[in-house]
Design a protein around this motif. Structure first.
Motif, short mmCIF file in Angstrom:
data_model
loop_
_atom_site.label_atom_id
_atom_site.label_comp_id
_atom_site.label_asym_id
_atom_site.label_seq_id
_atom_site.Cartn_x
_atom_site.Cartn_y
_atom_site.Cartn_z
N ALA A 77 -23.93 114.89 60.15
CA ALA A 77 -23.07 115.32 59.04
C ALA A 77 -21.90 114.37 58.79
N ASP A 78 -21.98 113.16 59.35
CA ASP A 78 -20.84 112.23 59.25
C ASP A 78 -20.39 112.02 57.80
N PHE A 79 -21.36 111.74 56.92
CA PHE A 79 -21.00 111.51 55.52
C PHE A 79 -20.62 112.80 54.79
N ALA A 80 -21.08 113.93 55.29
CA ALA A 80 -20.66 115.20 54.69
C ALA A 80 -19.17 115.41 54.94
N PHE A 81 -18.71 115.13 56.15
CA PHE A 81 -17.28 115.22 56.45
C PHE A 81 -16.50 114.23 55.59
N LEU A 82 -17.02 113.01 55.52
CA LEU A 82 -16.33 111.98 54.73
C LEU A 82 -16.19 112.39 53.28
N LEU A 83 -17.28 112.86 52.69
CA LEU A 83 -17.25 113.23 51.26
C LEU A 83 -16.35 114.44 51.01
N HIS A 84 -16.31 115.36 51.97
CA HIS A 84 -15.40 116.50 51.84
C HIS A 84 -13.97 116.00 51.70
N GLY A 85 -13.55 115.14 52.63
CA GLY A 85 -12.18 114.63 52.57
C GLY A 85 -11.93 113.80 51.33
N PHE A 86 -12.89 112.93 50.99
CA PHE A 86 -12.71 112.03 49.86
C PHE A 86 -12.56 112.80 48.56
N HIS A 87 -13.25 113.93 48.44
CA HIS A 87 -13.16 114.75 47.23
C HIS A 87 -11.73 115.22 46.97
N PHE A 88 -10.99 115.48 48.04
CA PHE A 88 -9.64 116.03 47.89
C PHE A 88 -8.55 114.95 48.00
N LEU A 89 -8.93 113.69 47.98
CA LEU A 89 -7.96 112.59 48.04
C LEU A 89 -7.39 112.32 46.66
N LYS A 90 -6.08 112.13 46.58
CA LYS A 90 -5.46 111.77 45.31
C LYS A 90 -5.92 110.39 44.87
N ASP A 91 -5.81 110.12 43.57
CA ASP A 91 -6.25 108.84 43.03
C ASP A 91 -5.54 107.66 43.68
N GLU A 92 -4.27 107.85 44.04
CA GLU A 92 -3.51 106.76 44.66
C GLU A 92 -3.40 106.94 46.17
N GLY A 93 -4.20 107.84 46.72
CA GLY A 93 -4.11 108.15 48.14
C GLY A 93 -4.96 107.23 49.00
N VAL A 94 -4.88 107.44 50.32
CA VAL A 94 -5.66 106.65 51.29
C VAL A 94 -6.25 107.59 52.32
N MET A 95 -7.47 107.31 52.70
CA MET A 95 -8.16 108.12 53.71
C MET A 95 -8.63 107.20 54.83
N ALA A 96 -8.34 107.58 56.09
CA ALA A 96 -8.80 106.84 57.26
C ALA A 96 -9.54 107.80 58.16
N ILE A 97 -10.82 107.52 58.42
CA ILE A 97 -11.67 108.44 59.16
C ILE A 97 -12.42 107.70 60.26
N ILE A 98 -12.52 108.33 61.43
CA ILE A 98 -13.24 107.77 62.57
C ILE A 98 -14.68 108.27 62.53
N LEU A 99 -15.64 107.33 62.62
CA LEU A 99 -17.06 107.69 62.55
C LEU A 99 -17.86 106.83 63.51
N PRO A 100 -19.06 107.28 63.88
CA PRO A 100 -19.93 106.43 64.71
C PRO A 100 -20.45 105.25 63.90
N HIS A 101 -20.81 104.18 64.58
CA HIS A 101 -21.25 102.96 63.90
C HIS A 101 -22.47 103.18 63.02
N GLY A 102 -23.26 104.20 63.32
CA GLY A 102 -24.49 104.44 62.56
C GLY A 102 -24.28 104.58 61.07
N VAL A 103 -23.11 105.08 60.65
CA VAL A 103 -22.86 105.26 59.21
C VAL A 103 -22.85 103.93 58.48
N LEU A 104 -22.68 102.84 59.20
CA LEU A 104 -22.59 101.53 58.56
C LEU A 104 -23.95 100.98 58.17
#
Length: 541
Positions: free
Chosen positions: A357-384
């Motif tokens: 669910a790595d990208f599910a968590f990422l997309l959840h957070g990204f959806h609620f990020l402001k247009d000028e905001g920044v998101m930093a998330i820790i994930l396993p290398h597999g998402v790359l």
């Protein structure tokens, strides 16, 4: 309090925990230890404010002896000023945002422990309920729900459990005696104990604890991005969110760094599925001086989006955040439903696979990020580099220009896993038309149990991110055209080579050196044979 004293306080408390937990699991004992430390903090903070509020009317009593105030000043004032109590408590709610009646203060409980009072357990239970339901304007229901004062792990009979609690509280009171004048130190002690319990909890620790060194990197990234680009001055972050906040340490680290840099945070938001760590987070916020009006921690499933606030359908009212940080569980197995396929968080990118669910968590957070905001998330290398649904999500994020930086970290930094992890930095309005890759996987100090990022390693990552600098075998800015040629694979080794070139061998110089050595051997042999000849011994060939 000096760093040495902070460490001494932490060691003292950990030693008490180690001595007293007996056959109880570290995870279970953690909840008792941290709750009592939390009560001590709330009480000290409240009594300090009460003393300031009452001034000369605050009763003068004997100093603490052996960790105990023999008499509780506030209890004396309450007894003599019954008619003034409502006005006093109203004023305290305005100033410190909560009220603790004298019978529930730490010193009252500690005195019961010192005298081995047979009703300590019942009185402690009443105190916890009071704090949960009456102390604060916004109730903290269930704050102590994971602390079972009736547990047989404390003793089979009431008397045994009561005696065990007396022993624990008495030891904590004595251990804290030398540090009683520094309320702020209790916040550091709380964090220290969370880390110590995490280290002893194995994989369970991954549910609630982000190592301090990684927390520092994420916090620095969002702090840097709160800077006005032209003037370098700090602006106000109206909101910071961690949707898998655990004990809240990462959010508190962001708050600390933003404040230290001269900025301010409007409100802290967190979400946590595990009830135990959800309670730890709420205690942690209050214990670090974050008022109940300055944070909102929700207990619920992030992937199912159970927080009503986050389900707002009106775009004008939809919550959004200046900064989002997160350390969600790695490759968490989930059950995406048909309804989730139409969820606004996932609709444009698609659902992450069941296996991760790595990208599910990422997309959840990204959806609620402001247009000028920044998101930093820790994930396993597999998402790359993983294919299938994850490749489609990654490709769209890259094509839309939302992935700003990829930071590869060393293996074995976490208590919960030894795998290497990465930090993805995302922005909705990214300015550079490239992706910055930082390969910090080889920059660490090897430890006995976990590897460590030293301050110089952390600073190098932060400086490289801030100035987007390039360095051989460490960092590189990669144009989107090159990433597209690699089928939107973000595996760091595709863009940064860590191999060192073989040293070139000068054959002529080496040949000359060998000839010189051969001549030296001939000369040494000739001289040696002269000595052998004089002695009448056989000569060397």
């Amino acid at each position: 309090m000096t760093e040495q004293n902070q460490k001494q306080l932490g060691n003292t408390l950990w030693s008490i925990a180690d001595q007293l937990r007996g056959a109880m699991d570290a995870d279970d004992f953690r909840d008792y230890m941290l709750s009592f430390l939390f009560l001590r903090y709330l009480s000290d903070n409240y009594e300090t404010a009460a003393k300031k509020e009452l001034g000369k009317d605050y009763p003068d009593v004997d100093a603490e002896v052996g960790g105990y105030a023999r008499k509780v000043p506030l209890a004396q004032w309450y007894a003599k000023n019954v008619d003034d109590i409502p006005a006093f408590e109203k004023q305290m709610r305005r100033k410190v945002h909560y009220v603790i009646q004298p019978a529930h203060l730490w010193n009252s409980i500690a005195n019961l422990a010192r005298t081995q009072d047979g009703e300590l357990l019942n009185k402690l239970q009443a105190g916890f309920k009071y704090i949960e339901n009456e102390s604060f304007e916004s109730t903290f229901a269930g704050l102590f729900s994971e602390i079972d004062l009736g547990s047989t792990k404390l003793g089979k009979k009431y008397e045994d459990r009561n005696a065990k609690l007396c022993a624990i509280i008495q030891k904590i009171a004595e251990g804290l005696a030398d540090f009683s004048t520094d309320i702020d130190a209790l916040g550091d002690a709380y964090e220290y104990l969370i880390g110590q319990f995490a280290a002893g909890s194995g994989k369970k620790a991954g549910e609630f604890y982000t190592p301090q060194q990684i927390s520092d990197i994420l916090s620095a990234i969002v702090t840097l991005d709160s800077q006005e680009p032209k003037t370098g001055t700090k602006k106000r972050l109206e909101s910071v969110m961690d949707f898998a906040c655990g004990s809240g340490s990462l959010l508190l680290n962001v708050r600390k760094k933003v404040n230290k840099a001269g900025g301010t945070i409007g409100k802290i938001y967190g979400q946590e599925k595990n009830i135990t760590t959800y309670n730890l987070a709420r205690m942690n916020m209050l214990l670090h001086g974050v008022k109940d009006t300055e944070f909102d921690i929700f207990h619920g499933d992030t992937l199912l989006n159970e927080w009503d606030m986050m389900r707002e359908q009106n775009p004008a009212k939809k919550p959004s955040f200046d900064a989002i940080v997160a350390n969600p569980p790695f490759s968490y197995r989930w059950e995406p439903t048909d309804a989730l396929a139409d969820d606004v968080r996932f609709k444009s990118h698609g659902l992450a696979p069941k296996s991760a669910a790595d990208f599910a968590f990422l997309l959840h957070g990204f959806h609620f990020l402001k247009d000028e905001g920044v998101m930093a998330i820790i994930l396993p290398h597999g998402v790359l580099f993983r294919g299938g649904a994850e490749e489609r999500i990654r490709t769209k994020l890259l094509k839309d220009g939302h992935i700003d930086t990829v930071i590869g970290l060393p293996a074995n930094l976490f208590y919960s896993t030894g795998i290497p992890v990465c930090i993805l930095v995302l922005k909705k309005c990214k300015k550079p038309d490239d992706v910055l890759f930082i390969n910090a996987a080889e920059n660490f100090e090897k430890g006995k149990r976990q590897n460590q990022l030293k301050p110089e390693h952390i600073q190098k990552i932060i400086d490289t991110y801030q100035f987007r600098t390039e360095a051989a075998r460490y960092s590189r800015r990669v144009e989107m055209a090159e990433i597209e040629k690699n089928d939107f694979n973000l595996n760091i080794s595709r863009y940064i080579s860590t191999a060192t070139a073989d040293e070139e061998i000068d054959l002529a110089a080496n040949h000359a050196k060998l000839m010189d050595i051969e001549e030296e051997i001939k000369a040494a042999t000739a001289k040696h044979n002269e000595f052998l000849k004089e002695l009448g011994l056989p000569l060397l060939p």
